[in-house]
Design a protein around this motif. Sequence first.
Motif, PDB file in Angstrom:
ATOM      1  N   ASP A 114      55.360  -9.361  91.958  1.00 14.32           N
ATOM      2  CA  ASP A 114      55.762  -9.781  90.609  1.00 14.32           C
ATOM      3  C   ASP A 114      54.599  -9.803  89.617  1.00 14.32           C
ATOM      4  O   ASP A 114      54.705 -10.337  88.526  1.00 14.32           O
ATOM      5  CB  ASP A 114      56.473 -11.138  90.650  1.00 14.32           C
ATOM      6  CG  ASP A 114      55.633 -12.245  91.259  1.00 14.32           C
ATOM      7  OD1 ASP A 114      54.414 -12.025  91.459  1.00 14.32           O
ATOM      8  OD2 ASP A 114      56.176 -13.334  91.541  1.00 14.32           O
ATOM      9  N   GLU A 115      53.471  -9.195  90.003  1.00 15.08           N
ATOM     10  CA  GLU A 115      52.327  -9.166  89.099  1.00 15.08           C
ATOM     11  C   GLU A 115      52.035  -7.765  88.553  1.00 15.08           C
ATOM     12  O   GLU A 115      50.935  -7.490  88.079  1.00 15.08           O
ATOM     13  CB  GLU A 115      51.097  -9.778  89.780  1.00 15.08           C
ATOM     14  CG  GLU A 115      51.281 -11.288  89.946  1.00 15.08           C
ATOM     15  CD  GLU A 115      50.072 -11.988  90.501  1.00 15.08           C
ATOM     16  OE1 GLU A 115      49.128 -11.295  90.942  1.00 15.08           O
ATOM     17  OE2 GLU A 115      50.066 -13.231  90.494  1.00 15.08           O
ATOM     18  N   SER A 116      53.038  -6.901  88.624  1.00 15.68           N
ATOM     19  CA  SER A 116      52.932  -5.650  87.874  1.00 15.68           C
ATOM     20  C   SER A 116      53.133  -5.993  86.391  1.00 15.68           C
ATOM     21  O   SER A 116      53.556  -7.098  86.050  1.00 15.68           O
ATOM     22  CB  SER A 116      53.981  -4.650  88.352  1.00 15.68           C
ATOM     23  OG  SER A 116      55.257  -5.235  88.287  1.00 15.68           O
ATOM     24  N   ARG A 117      52.820  -5.045  85.532  1.00 11.89           N
ATOM     25  CA  ARG A 117      53.002  -5.287  84.102  1.00 11.89           C
ATOM     26  C   ARG A 117      54.468  -5.105  83.719  1.00 11.89           C
ATOM     27  O   ARG A 117      55.208  -4.379  84.390  1.00 11.89           O
ATOM     28  CB  ARG A 117      52.123  -4.338  83.294  1.00 11.89           C
ATOM     29  CG  ARG A 117      50.640  -4.560  83.525  1.00 11.89           C
ATOM     30  CD  ARG A 117      49.802  -3.477  82.880  1.00 11.89           C
ATOM     31  NE  ARG A 117      49.764  -3.619  81.423  1.00 11.89           N
ATOM     32  CZ  ARG A 117      49.242  -2.711  80.611  1.00 11.89           C
ATOM     33  NH1 ARG A 117      48.739  -1.591  81.095  1.00 11.89           N
ATOM     34  NH2 ARG A 117      49.237  -2.909  79.293  1.00 11.89           N
ATOM     35  N   LYS A 168      56.438 -11.401  86.409  1.00 12.48           N
ATOM     36  CA  LYS A 168      56.907 -12.761  86.736  1.00 12.48           C
ATOM     37  C   LYS A 168      57.383 -13.513  85.490  1.00 12.48           C
ATOM     38  O   LYS A 168      58.098 -14.509  85.600  1.00 12.48           O
ATOM     39  CB  LYS A 168      55.818 -13.536  87.474  1.00 12.48           C
ATOM     40  CG  LYS A 168      54.518 -13.689  86.732  1.00 12.48           C
ATOM     41  CD  LYS A 168      53.460 -14.281  87.656  1.00 12.48           C
ATOM     42  CE  LYS A 168      52.104 -14.352  86.976  1.00 12.48           C
ATOM     43  NZ  LYS A 168      51.072 -14.822  87.936  1.00 12.48           N
ATOM     44  N   ASP A 169      57.004 -13.020  84.287  1.00 13.47           N
ATOM     45  CA  ASP A 169      57.484 -13.634  83.042  1.00 13.47           C
ATOM     46  C   ASP A 169      58.943 -13.287  82.748  1.00 13.47           C
ATOM     47  O   ASP A 169      59.508 -13.801  81.772  1.00 13.47           O
ATOM     48  CB  ASP A 169      56.627 -13.172  81.857  1.00 13.47           C
ATOM     49  CG  ASP A 169      55.161 -13.549  82.013  1.00 13.47           C
ATOM     50  OD1 ASP A 169      54.887 -14.577  82.658  1.00 13.47           O
ATOM     51  OD2 ASP A 169      54.297 -12.810  81.496  1.00 13.47           O
ATOM     52  N   LEU A 201      59.955 -15.423  92.742  1.00 11.55           N
ATOM     53  CA  LEU A 201      60.582 -15.190  91.439  1.00 11.55           C
ATOM     54  C   LEU A 201      62.103 -15.293  91.543  1.00 11.55           C
ATOM     55  O   LEU A 201      62.751 -15.903  90.671  1.00 11.55           O
ATOM     56  CB  LEU A 201      60.185 -13.811  90.900  1.00 11.55           C
ATOM     57  CG  LEU A 201      60.815 -13.406  89.552  1.00 11.55           C
ATOM     58  CD1 LEU A 201      60.510 -14.430  88.460  1.00 11.55           C
ATOM     59  CD2 LEU A 201      60.337 -12.020  89.129  1.00 11.55           C
ATOM     60  N   LEU A 202      62.680 -14.716  92.588  1.00 13.38           N
ATOM     61  CA  LEU A 202      64.137 -14.813  92.752  1.00 13.38           C
ATOM     62  C   LEU A 202      64.572 -16.269  92.894  1.00 13.38           C
ATOM     63  O   LEU A 202      65.595 -16.682  92.339  1.00 13.38           O
ATOM     64  CB  LEU A 202      64.596 -14.013  93.979  1.00 13.38           C
ATOM     65  CG  LEU A 202      64.905 -12.531  93.768  1.00 13.38           C
ATOM     66  CD1 LEU A 202      65.503 -11.943  95.038  1.00 13.38           C
ATOM     67  CD2 LEU A 202      65.852 -12.293  92.601  1.00 13.38           C
ATOM     68  N   ALA A 225      56.953  -2.009  85.037  1.00 13.96           N
ATOM     69  CA  ALA A 225      58.391  -2.132  84.731  1.00 13.96           C
ATOM     70  C   ALA A 225      58.627  -2.341  83.246  1.00 13.96           C
ATOM     71  O   ALA A 225      57.723  -2.679  82.481  1.00 13.96           O
ATOM     72  CB  ALA A 225      58.986  -3.302  85.525  1.00 13.96           C
ATOM     73  N   MET A 226      59.894  -2.145  82.885  1.00 12.71           N
ATOM     74  CA  MET A 226      60.335  -2.349  81.502  1.00 12.71           C
ATOM     75  C   MET A 226      61.608  -3.199  81.534  1.00 12.71           C
ATOM     76  O   MET A 226      62.489  -2.969  82.357  1.00 12.71           O
ATOM     77  CB  MET A 226      60.625  -0.993  80.840  1.00 12.71           C
ATOM     78  CG  MET A 226      61.120  -1.095  79.395  1.00 12.71           C
ATOM     79  SD  MET A 226      61.716   0.526  78.768  1.00 12.71           S
ATOM     80  CE  MET A 226      60.179   1.404  78.530  1.00 12.71           C
ATOM     81  N   LEU A 227      61.670  -4.173  80.650  1.00 11.64           N
ATOM     82  CA  LEU A 227      62.896  -4.938  80.436  1.00 11.64           C
ATOM     83  C   LEU A 227      63.439  -4.538  79.067  1.00 11.64           C
ATOM     84  O   LEU A 227      62.751  -4.676  78.060  1.00 11.64           O
ATOM     85  CB  LEU A 227      62.615  -6.448  80.473  1.00 11.64           C
ATOM     86  CG  LEU A 227      63.773  -7.370  80.044  1.00 11.64           C
ATOM     87  CD1 LEU A 227      64.982  -7.221  80.958  1.00 11.64           C
ATOM     88  CD2 LEU A 227      63.313  -8.837  79.992  1.00 11.64           C
TER      89      LEU A 227
END
Length: 349
Positions: free
Chosen positions: A24-27, A44-45, A196-197, A345-347
């Motif tokens: 969870d510490e990828s950008r 993680k954000d 995170l989950l 990743a992208m949100l």
Amino acid sequence: MKLSHFNFNLPKELLAEEPAENRDESRLMVVNRKNKTIEHRMFKDLIDYFDDGDVLILNNTKVFPARLYGNKEKTGARIEVFLLRELNAEQRLWDVLVDPARKIRIGNKLYFGDDDSLVAEVIDNTTSRGRTLRFLYDGSYDEFRNKLTELGETPIPKYITRPVNEDDAERYQTIYAKEEGAVAAPTAGLHFSKHLLKRLEIKGVNLAEITLHVGLGTFNPVEVEDLSKHKMDSEELRITQEACDVVNAGIAKRKQICAVGTTSMRAIESSVSASKTLNPYDGWTNKFIFPPHDFSIATCMVTNFHTPKSTLLMMISAFMGHDLMKKAYEEAIKEGYRFYSYGDAMLIL
């Protein structure tokens, strides 16, 4: 939209050969479709963007060790065999890709393992690289599948030039992988850690699991300028009533419905009711999503950064708008985001 609209120059140094040290510490690039804004965060954000009653749709497919190496009878030539799908369990028939294909003809036998404990006979040509194999193994079906697992290796993507290592078997698998059958991981899900989950669940975010067994067809290059003429390979899909209940309850309450990955998005878009709710499904889908497309269920999505001219990029363009997608990708390259399976990743909100 034409194929040429989806081309861009990707610096080789941005191809992610290794995953982030912690999942969870990828950008995370956060793109807001309404405001046309871009934020730079850590994965993680992600929790900051979801509230009680929101829904995450996860693809719980599990990658099996689909890449085998065998030797051709008589010549001993080393042949790579990539297992695509099981055609008949009783007869042990499999759809595969072979490399180098020019050496493999109907009637040839391939031997696997140091002791040649597994043998396969080529019984049909399906495509230029595709073959149908009948495996010959002296044991029960479960023993045969165990032998495939023992001899196979994790099918990490071809762009990764380093050898497969022990960590890949675990890291090229989502932490919620359950249903074996994929030959590639649903990579957006690789960013989720157990921690995170759990934090998302504590916050009241609901999880709906679907199963779409990712095949290589997802990654087949598009070779026609007119996108409407591209044909997707079919992939096996299961959506349970339980998953539908979770998603449809979220829709009814006007909550955020987030598709985690292009595979989850393709799955839910393959089984939509007339009233734009999710229906159960058990079968195959060859759904190809490209602009323009009217999305029915998801209000946001999590995705990785994709290859030029890929079907995945076309889906992202359809969801976020082509100009905004181009802006986001230009920013990602400028800011050094890592691309593809082990990338960032992208949100998209």
